[in-house]
Design an enzyme around this catalytic site. Sequence first.
Site, short mmCIF file in Angstrom:
data_model
loop_
_atom_site.label_atom_id
_atom_site.label_comp_id
_atom_site.label_asym_id
_atom_site.label_seq_id
_atom_site.Cartn_x
_atom_site.Cartn_y
_atom_site.Cartn_z
N TYR A 12 -11.83 6.93 -14.96
CA TYR A 12 -10.77 5.97 -14.65
C TYR A 12 -9.85 6.50 -13.56
CZ TYR A 12 -12.27 3.83 -19.05
OH TYR A 12 -13.00 3.25 -20.05
N GLU A 24 -4.60 1.12 0.30
CA GLU A 24 -3.27 1.50 0.77
C GLU A 24 -3.34 2.24 2.10
OE1 GLU A 24 -0.28 0.71 -0.59
OE2 GLU A 24 -1.35 -0.48 -2.10
N GLU A 65 2.44 8.82 -3.66
CA GLU A 65 1.84 7.59 -3.13
C GLU A 65 1.10 6.83 -4.23
OE1 GLU A 65 2.01 5.81 -0.50
OE2 GLU A 65 2.90 7.12 0.99
N GLU A 72 4.22 -0.78 -7.30
CA GLU A 72 4.05 -2.05 -6.58
C GLU A 72 3.19 -3.02 -7.39
OE1 GLU A 72 2.51 -1.14 -2.71
OE2 GLU A 72 4.45 -0.42 -1.98
N LYS A 90 10.42 -2.02 -5.48
CA LYS A 90 9.38 -1.62 -4.53
C LYS A 90 9.97 -0.81 -3.37
CE LYS A 90 6.02 -4.78 -3.96
NZ LYS A 90 5.38 -6.09 -3.74
#
Length: 121
Positions: A12, A24, A65, A72, A90
Amino acid sequence: MDIPKFLKSFKYATHGILHVIKSEQNFRFHLLAAIIVLLASIITGLSSFEWIIIIILISGMFMIELVNASIERVVDLASPDFHQLALQAKDLAAGACLVYAICSAIVGFIIFIPKWWGIIF
C-alpha cells in the site's frame, strides 16, 4: 504479529509513493532535485556527517510532500465545494512544503558552497 498483513502495508505504501510520483508535479520536481543533489554529493565528496544531513533533508522533503498531497486529497473529499477553510488548509500544507524546501536549500548551500569555493577559486 500478522506477517502477511505487515507485508501488505508495504504494498500500500508503494502504491502511495507511485501515485504521488504520477500525480504531483512538485514531487517530481523534488525527485529531480534530489537526484541532482545526490550526484553533486558524490562528485563533491561529502563527509559521512554531511551525507547524513543530505539524506535527512531529501527524505524529509519527500515525506512532507506526501503529507501535503494527503491533506489535499482529504480536504477535496471533505469539502468538494469551495470553502475558505478548505483553501486555508491546503495553503498551509503547501506552505509547510515551501518552508522545508527553503530551509533544505539553505543547509545545502552551507554544506556545498565552502567545498565548491575551493574548487572554483
